[in-house]
Design an enzyme around this catalytic site. Structure first.
Site, PDB file in Angstrom:
ATOM      1  CD  GLU A 109     -17.284  -9.307  -3.324  1.00 45.97           C
ATOM      2  OE1 GLU A 109     -16.773  -8.182  -3.284  1.00 45.97           O
ATOM      3  OE2 GLU A 109     -18.406  -9.570  -2.861  1.00 45.97           O
ATOM      4  CD  GLU A 150     -15.007  -7.916   1.187  1.00 47.13           C
ATOM      5  OE1 GLU A 150     -14.537  -8.929   1.765  1.00 47.13           O
ATOM      6  OE2 GLU A 150     -15.081  -7.816  -0.045  1.00 47.13           O
TER       7      GLU A 150
HETATM    8  N1  COA Z   1      -7.594   0.240  -1.592  1.00 52.54           N
HETATM    9  C1  COA Z   1      -6.851   1.370  -1.674  1.00 52.54           C
HETATM   10  N2  COA Z   1      -5.513   1.371  -1.588  1.00 52.54           N
HETATM   11  C2  COA Z   1      -4.904   0.182  -1.395  1.00 52.54           C
HETATM   12  C3  COA Z   1      -5.608  -1.018  -1.300  1.00 52.54           C
HETATM   13  C4  COA Z   1      -7.028  -0.957  -1.416  1.00 52.54           C
HETATM   14  N3  COA Z   1      -7.801  -2.049  -1.368  1.00 52.54           N
HETATM   15  N4  COA Z   1      -4.732  -2.024  -1.112  1.00 52.54           N
HETATM   16  C5  COA Z   1      -3.502  -1.459  -1.098  1.00 52.54           C
HETATM   17  N5  COA Z   1      -3.610  -0.126  -1.264  1.00 52.54           N
HETATM   18  C6  COA Z   1      -2.536   0.861  -1.308  1.00 52.54           C
HETATM   19  C7  COA Z   1      -1.943   1.133   0.058  1.00 52.54           C
HETATM   20  O1  COA Z   1      -2.720   2.113   0.740  1.00 52.54           O
HETATM   21  C8  COA Z   1      -0.585   1.642  -0.329  1.00 52.54           C
HETATM   22  O2  COA Z   1      -0.704   2.974  -0.775  1.00 52.54           O
HETATM   23  P1  COA Z   1       0.426   4.070  -0.401  1.00 52.54           P
HETATM   24  O3  COA Z   1       1.692   3.542  -1.029  1.00 52.54           O
HETATM   25  O4  COA Z   1      -0.080   5.312  -1.045  1.00 52.54           O
HETATM   26  O5  COA Z   1       0.483   4.096   1.093  1.00 52.54           O
HETATM   27  C9  COA Z   1      -0.221   0.793  -1.531  1.00 52.54           C
HETATM   28  O6  COA Z   1      -1.447   0.318  -2.047  1.00 52.54           O
HETATM   29  C10 COA Z   1       0.630  -0.401  -1.195  1.00 52.54           C
HETATM   30  O7  COA Z   1      -0.028  -1.132  -0.169  1.00 52.54           O
HETATM   31  P2  COA Z   1       0.777  -1.903   0.988  1.00 52.54           P
HETATM   32  O8  COA Z   1      -0.213  -2.283   2.041  1.00 52.54           O
HETATM   33  O9  COA Z   1       1.960  -1.094   1.397  1.00 52.54           O
HETATM   34  O10 COA Z   1       1.302  -3.181   0.169  1.00 52.54           O
HETATM   35  P3  COA Z   1       1.713  -4.620   0.729  1.00 52.54           P
HETATM   36  O11 COA Z   1       2.300  -5.321  -0.446  1.00 52.54           O
HETATM   37  O12 COA Z   1       2.493  -4.511   1.982  1.00 52.54           O
HETATM   38  O13 COA Z   1       0.315  -5.323   1.123  1.00 52.54           O
HETATM   39  C11 COA Z   1      -1.968  -5.951   0.728  1.00 52.54           C
HETATM   40  C12 COA Z   1      -0.596  -5.668   0.109  1.00 52.54           C
HETATM   41  C13 COA Z   1      -2.934  -6.226  -0.426  1.00 52.54           C
HETATM   42  C14 COA Z   1      -1.910  -7.188   1.669  1.00 52.54           C
HETATM   43  C15 COA Z   1      -2.431  -4.752   1.585  1.00 52.54           C
HETATM   44  O14 COA Z   1      -2.268  -3.573   0.794  1.00 52.54           O
HETATM   45  C16 COA Z   1      -3.875  -4.808   2.013  1.00 52.54           C
HETATM   46  O15 COA Z   1      -4.176  -5.476   2.999  1.00 52.54           O
HETATM   47  N6  COA Z   1      -4.788  -4.120   1.286  1.00 52.54           N
HETATM   48  C17 COA Z   1      -6.169  -4.024   1.643  1.00 52.54           C
HETATM   49  C18 COA Z   1      -6.872  -5.342   1.395  1.00 52.54           C
HETATM   50  C19 COA Z   1      -8.347  -5.265   1.745  1.00 52.54           C
HETATM   51  O16 COA Z   1      -8.749  -5.098   2.877  1.00 52.54           O
HETATM   52  N7  COA Z   1      -9.193  -5.422   0.706  1.00 52.54           N
HETATM   53  C20 COA Z   1     -10.603  -5.429   0.854  1.00 52.54           C
HETATM   54  C21 COA Z   1     -11.175  -4.146   0.393  1.00 52.54           C
HETATM   55  S1  COA Z   1     -12.931  -4.263   0.369  1.00 52.54           S
END
Ligand code: COA
Length: 255
Positions: A117, A137
């Site tokens: 966004e 979301e």
């Molecule tokens: N909010 C808070 N923390 C987040 C985050 C978010 N949107 N996205 C990633 N993190 C944190 C993870 O909890 C993790 O923290 P930790 O090391 O303390 O456990 C760290 O960032 C690394 O994330 P990880 O998932 O291990 O990295 P990745 O490279 O394997 O995957 C993503 C990256 C972006 C695909 C995955 O983190 C993800 O799906 N994030 C959420 C995306 C989402 O749903 N966004 C919409 C929010 S409204």
């Protein structure tokens, strides 16, 4: 960094590089995949305050091969109805969208949820082959309430916006390019220079004409054509228009 730049970190979650004609904002929480927390939102508001007073092009990007993984889910989980009604992210992204000069999103890797966004709030979007963009979301039990439901539709049309928002599907770089969600793709190590090249083109033009073009582009259908005629009327009286047109005509007559 360029010689005339100054760089500061606001709470270190956001790096700000200031140049005479542009500001580069880098979201910098790579260990959290640049998840947008309140400190990031506060930093974005303070950049807006600066750019509203002293209009310059804004380049938005992310550190560590990620644009932004979305709103910070750890903070989101604690929020209640009253927080939703405050529109914490929505307000900041609308302010970015309404900045007087163009906003360029340079997107490497993930731009998800609130990160997507924020990118939709930009005027120009470019990416890298690792770009992944979308709004998951509904999978988290919430809606994309920081602009996607109207802004994504404006960019890609209702059918495509509905598909993305109702399924939570994430687009890869090729699809995002084909949909016009980004206008070009660049290797990761060339992304920022491509963003600067766009800012260079903008800087070569008259800044008042650029700001007026953005205002006309942002106006509702009902405001047209009155708004562009009024903006043009102001420019027709501007010394810069006189100077630029005279320079063009005199160059031709010297040939
Ligand atoms: N909010 C808070 N923390 C987040 C985050 C978010 N949107 N996205 C990633 N993190 C944190 C993870 O909890 C993790 O923290 P930790 O090391 O303390 O456990 C760290 O960032 C690394 O994330 P990880 O998932 O291990 O990295 P990745 O490279 O394997 O995957 C993503 C990256 C972006 C695909 C995955 O983190 C993800 O799906 N994030 C959420 C995306 C989402 O749903 N966004 C919409 C929010 S409204």
């Amino acid at each position: 960094m360029r010689d005339d730049a100054s760089e500061t970190a606001v709470a270190e979650t956001v790096l700000i590089q200031r140049l005479p004609d542009r500001v580069v904002v880098t979201m910098n929480r790579p260990d959290k995949r640049n998840a947008i927390d309140l400190a990031t939102i506060d930093a974005l508001h303070s950049v807006c305050t600066e750019l509203e007073a002293d209009p310059r092009t804004l380049i938005l990007t992310g550190a560590g091969g990620v644009f932004a993984s979305g709103a910070d889910i750890a903070q989101l989980r604690k929020r209640r109805a009253a927080d939703a009604r405050k529109g914490i992210n929505a307000t900041a992204f609308i302010r970015i969208r309404e900045l007087p000069m163009p906003v360029i999103a340079a997107i490497d890797g993930y731009a998800l949820g609130g990160g997507a966004e924020l990118a939709y709030a930009a005027d120009l979007r470019i990416g890298t082959p690792t770009l992944r963009i979308g709004n998951p979301e509904t999978g988290l039990g919430i809606i994309a309430a920081a602009g996607a439901t109207w802004r994504l539709r404006e960019i890609v049309g209702e059918a495509r916006a509905s598909e993305l928002l109702l399924t939570g599907r994430i687009l890869d770089a090729g699809e995002a390019l084909a949909w016009g969600l980004v206008s070009s793709l660049h290797p990761g190590d060339e992304l920022l220079s491509a963003a600067h090249a766009l800012a260079d083109r903008i800087a070569a033009n008259d800044s008042l004409a650029t700001m007026h073009t953005k205002r006309a582009l942002r106006a509702s259908r009902e405001q047209h054509p009155a708004i562009e005629l009024e903006l043009q009327a102001e420019l027709f009286e501007s010394p810069e228009k006189e100077r630029r047109m005279t320079e063009f005509l005199e160059k031709r007559s010297r040939r």
